[in-house]
Design an enzyme around this catalytic site. Sequence first.
Site, PDB file in Angstrom:
ATOM      1  CD  GLN A   1      -1.425   2.220   2.124  1.00 58.66           C
ATOM      2  OE1 GLN A   1      -0.457   2.092   2.868  1.00 58.66           O
ATOM      3  NE2 GLN A   1      -2.049   3.373   1.950  1.00 58.66           N
TER       4      GLN A   1
ATOM      5  CB  SER B   1       1.566   4.465   4.064  1.00 60.35           C
ATOM      6  OG  SER B   1       1.225   3.204   4.609  1.00 60.35           O
ATOM      7  CE  LYS B   2       1.565  -0.181   5.547  1.00 59.51           C
ATOM      8  NZ  LYS B   2       0.718  -1.317   5.721  1.00 59.51           N
ATOM      9  CG  ASN B   3       9.596   0.650   4.402  1.00 58.13           C
ATOM     10  OD1 ASN B   3       8.739   1.390   4.890  1.00 58.13           O
ATOM     11  ND2 ASN B   3      10.645   0.227   5.073  1.00 58.13           N
TER      12      ASN B   3
END
Length: 332
Positions: free
Chosen positions: A141, A143-145
């Site tokens: 998603q 917001s993930k790294n």
Amino acid sequence: KAFEQMTGARHCLATASGTAALTTALGALDLGPGDEVILPPYTFIATWNVIVLNFALPVFVDVDPETFQIDPARVEQSITPQTRALLPVHIGGSPPDLDTLLAIGARRGVPVIEDACQAHLAEWRGRAVGTWGLAGCFSFQASKNLNCGEGGAVLTGDPDFANRCYNFHTQGRGRPVSGPQPSRASNLRLSEFQGRLLRAQMARVLDQTRRRTENATYLTALLGQIPGITPARLYEGVTRSAYHLYMFRYDKEHFAGLPRSRFLEALGQAGVPASGGYGPMHRDPYVTGITRDRHFLRIYGERHLQEWQERALTCPRNDRLCEDAVWFTQNM
Ligand SMILES: *Cc1c(COP(=O)(O)O)cnc(C)c1O
């Protein structure tokens, strides 16, 4: 295939989201009403949602405030004959005490499903997280790294479980499995378009993770010298944190009683945006609402749900952690 190579996993299945990955793994376990799943209260609400969506009962185990992770010493006493899975979370991208959790799971015959949604490329004893339990679930998603807007993956080393996951995520058909075929499934597939975006991001994530580690090590060395500021400790088995979040505790007693909210404001004014992180999930009315949910009442009964609530509300370490935590988020 690319994520298999990146993690050393035997099987990787792409899914529409991290939530879909967890739903797939729990679906492949045939989780259902009457089953219990153990999770920490210090996590994103999705970890809760994937359990209750199956009308299974989430059982909170309080946190180890030094590491922000599920307290391994409290897990075993929460296992009952109904426990269907341990669902530890690699919160902030740092592994929980996997040695202890896996040993308990093996001893009690309960599979471990890793919520590794924040932990891309994190390692425990030199091996990627998500490859230690029966399954490991990742989120891609925004917001993930490592991200492609929305996406996810399930890793597993078990070929039969891989086939069960495959079938669950594509309407219950396609691959042979041992034993009876479950009659419930969904469409939780990742699109090729998102897969292509993800491949491009994969070229950068290892470099970025190395830089995160360098920066986090530097920060920890400096912040650790300030009385009242305590960076999250890593367990001895952690050979790499993904540092999705840089987390530390703020003890206002060392700052003349200045509340965390003022500390966060002051940090923001100094150009260092920081967050107070999660609220106490175990007290959230959204969560405790299962005690009034007509389906849960029918399955578990009022008395059992009242007992559940009393236990859920008894997570004093998580209460305190939610008051003291400070995060730098991954985009910093
Ligand atoms: C992001 C996240 C999820 C859910 O992933 P989505 O891709 O947003 O569905 C689950 N668990 C944790 C711990 C997460 O951080």
